[in-house]
Write a protein that holds these residues in place. Structure first.
Motif, PDB file in Angstrom:
ATOM      1  N   UNK A  94       0.844  -1.184   0.000  1.00  0.00           N
ATOM      2  CA  UNK A  94       0.000   0.000   0.000  1.00  0.00           C
ATOM      3  C   UNK A  94       0.883   1.239   0.000  1.00  0.00           C
ATOM      4  N   UNK A  95       0.245   2.390  -0.272  1.00  0.00           N
ATOM      5  CA  UNK A  95       1.008   3.600  -0.490  1.00  0.00           C
ATOM      6  C   UNK A  95       1.037   4.447   0.778  1.00  0.00           C
ATOM      7  N   UNK A  96       2.255   4.793   1.226  1.00  0.00           N
ATOM      8  CA  UNK A  96       2.402   5.638   2.418  1.00  0.00           C
ATOM      9  C   UNK A  96       2.537   7.106   2.032  1.00  0.00           C
ATOM     10  N   UNK A  97       3.230   7.373   0.919  1.00  0.00           N
ATOM     11  CA  UNK A  97       3.472   8.773   0.542  1.00  0.00           C
ATOM     12  C   UNK A  97       3.716   8.906  -0.947  1.00  0.00           C
ATOM     13  N   UNK A  98       3.374  10.085  -1.459  1.00  0.00           N
ATOM     14  CA  UNK A  98       3.671  10.477  -2.836  1.00  0.00           C
ATOM     15  C   UNK A  98       4.561  11.711  -2.755  1.00  0.00           C
ATOM     16  N   UNK A  99       5.743  11.634  -3.354  1.00  0.00           N
ATOM     17  CA  UNK A  99       6.641  12.795  -3.394  1.00  0.00           C
ATOM     18  C   UNK A  99       6.586  13.402  -4.796  1.00  0.00           C
ATOM     19  N   UNK A 100       6.516  14.718  -4.861  1.00  0.00           N
ATOM     20  CA  UNK A 100       6.403  15.414  -6.149  1.00  0.00           C
ATOM     21  C   UNK A 100       7.561  16.408  -6.289  1.00  0.00           C
ATOM     22  N   UNK A 101       8.256  16.350  -7.447  1.00  0.00           N
ATOM     23  CA  UNK A 101       9.391  17.269  -7.653  1.00  0.00           C
ATOM     24  C   UNK A 101       8.990  18.580  -8.330  1.00  0.00           C
ATOM     25  N   UNK A 102       7.990  18.518  -9.229  1.00  0.00           N
ATOM     26  CA  UNK A 102       7.559  19.742  -9.920  1.00  0.00           C
ATOM     27  C   UNK A 102       6.211  19.509 -10.585  1.00  0.00           C
ATOM     28  N   UNK A 103       5.635  20.587 -11.105  1.00  0.00           N
ATOM     29  CA  UNK A 103       4.215  20.566 -11.441  1.00  0.00           C
ATOM     30  C   UNK A 103       3.851  19.951 -12.794  1.00  0.00           C
ATOM     31  N   UNK A 104       4.802  19.560 -13.632  1.00  0.00           N
ATOM     32  CA  UNK A 104       4.444  19.078 -14.972  1.00  0.00           C
ATOM     33  C   UNK A 104       3.549  17.828 -14.900  1.00  0.00           C
TER      34      UNK A 104
END
Ligand code: ZN
Ligand code: FE
Length: 255
Positions: free
Chosen positions: A47-57
Motif C-alpha cells: 500500500x502507499x504511504x506517501x507520494x513525493x512530487x518534484x515539480x508541477x508538470x
C-alpha cells in the motif's frame, strides 16, 4: 535495505518506487500515471504511504488524484512554491526541510532546484537522490521557467553530494543525451565506454538508471563546465557561460 524500482510510464518516464522487503508500505515519486503504480502495488500486495512530487508538470503529477482515491491514507508531499499549480499537495516543503515517512522508517532532505521549473525540488536520502527533471544521465532538464544561471547553480548543489549518490532521474533520455555529449567531447573515453554499457542495457529493455554521480562527473557535459579545456574549446571564459552555451546547443541538437 530499501529497494528502488523504476516503473516505466508513458514513452520514457520512470515513476520511482521505494520500499523494503517485508514492509507493506511504499512511497512513489512523480506518479504521472496512476495505473502503473496501482498495478505494481496490487501485484506486490503493498500500500502507499506517501507520494513525493518534484515539480508541477503533468507527466509527474497526473496520477496523484486517482492514487489518493485508491489509497486515501497516503500523504502528498511537494514544493511549496508550486502549490497553486498542484492542487493535490498536502504537505508543502522547501529546500532544507526534512521529510519523514515513518511507515518506511525513511527520512530525506529537500533541495531547491530551480531551472526546469521555478519551484522544482529534489529529495535526498543517502545514497538516493530523486532529482526529477533537473539532472538526467549525461544531460539536464530544459529551461522552461528558470534561467541558465539558476539551473547551473541547482546542478552545482547536486554535484557537491557524495560520489556514491544514485541519481533517480525521471526520464530514460540517456542514449540521446550521450549522442549530444559525444558531439561535444568525441575524445572522452569514459563516455565511449558508457555508451556501450547503456546500449546493452537498452537492448535488454533495462533502465540505464539510477546513474552514479561519480560517473556522471566524467560523462555529463553539464557537470563538466568547470573544465578549462572544454571552456577553451568553445571559446567561453566561465563555467556558467559554457553551461549556457551547451544548454542552448542541446535544444537545437538533432542526432
Ligand atoms: Zn518536467
Ligand atoms: Fe518530465
Amino acid at each position: 535495505m530499501p529497494e528502488l524500482i523504476p516503473l516505466p510510464a508513458f514513452n520514457d518516464n520512470y515513476i520511482w518506487v521505494l520500499t523494503e522487503q517485508h514492509n507493506p508500505y511504499c512511497l512513489v515519486v512523480d506518479p504521472g500515471d496512476a495505473e502503473v503504480v496501482i498495478q505494481f502495488l496490487q501485484q506486490q500486495q503493498k500500500t502507499l504511504a506517501a507520494i513525493l512530487i518534484t515539480h508541477h508538470h503533468a507527466d509527474h503529477t497526473g496520477g496523484i488524484r486517482q492514487l489518493k482515491q485508491q489509497y486515501p491514507a497516503c500523504r502528498v508531499i511537494g514544493p511549496a512554491a508550486e502549490k497553486s499549480k498542484i492542487q493535490e499537495l498536502e504537505q508543502l516543503v522547501v529546500g532544507g526541510d526534512s521529510v519523514t515517512v515513518p511507515e518506511l522508517n525513511w527520512q530525506c532532505r529537500v533541495f531547491d532546484l530551480p531551472g526546469h521549473t521555478a519551484g522544482h525540488i529534489g529529495f535526498y536520502s543517502a545514497p538516493v537522490l530523486f532529482c526529477g527533471d533537473t539532472l538526467f544521465s549525461v544531460g539536464c532538464g530544459r529551461l522552461f521557467e528558470g534561467t541558465a544561471k539558476q539551473l547551473y547553480q541547482s546542478l552545482q548543489s547536486l554535484t557537491a553530494l557524495p560520489d556514491d549518490t544514485l541519481l533517480c532521474c525521471t526520464h530514460e533520455y540517456t542514449l540521446a543525451n550521450i549522442a549530444f555529449a559525444l558531439s561535444i567531447e568525441p575524445e572522452n573515453t569514459e563516455l565511449q565506454l558508457y555508451l556501450k554499457h547503456c546500449q546493452q542495457k537498452r537492448q535488454l529493455s533495462e533502465p540505464t538508471l539510477p546513474a552514479l554521480l561519480a560517473n556522471e562527473r566524467k560523462v555529463n557535459p553539464f557537470l563538466r563546465c568547470e573544465n578549462i579545456v572544454l571552456q577553451r574549446k568553445f571559446n567561453q571564459n566561465s563555467a556558467l557561460a559554457l553551461f549556457t552555451l551547451l544548454r542552448q546547443a542541446k535544444d537545437q541538437f538533432k542526432s
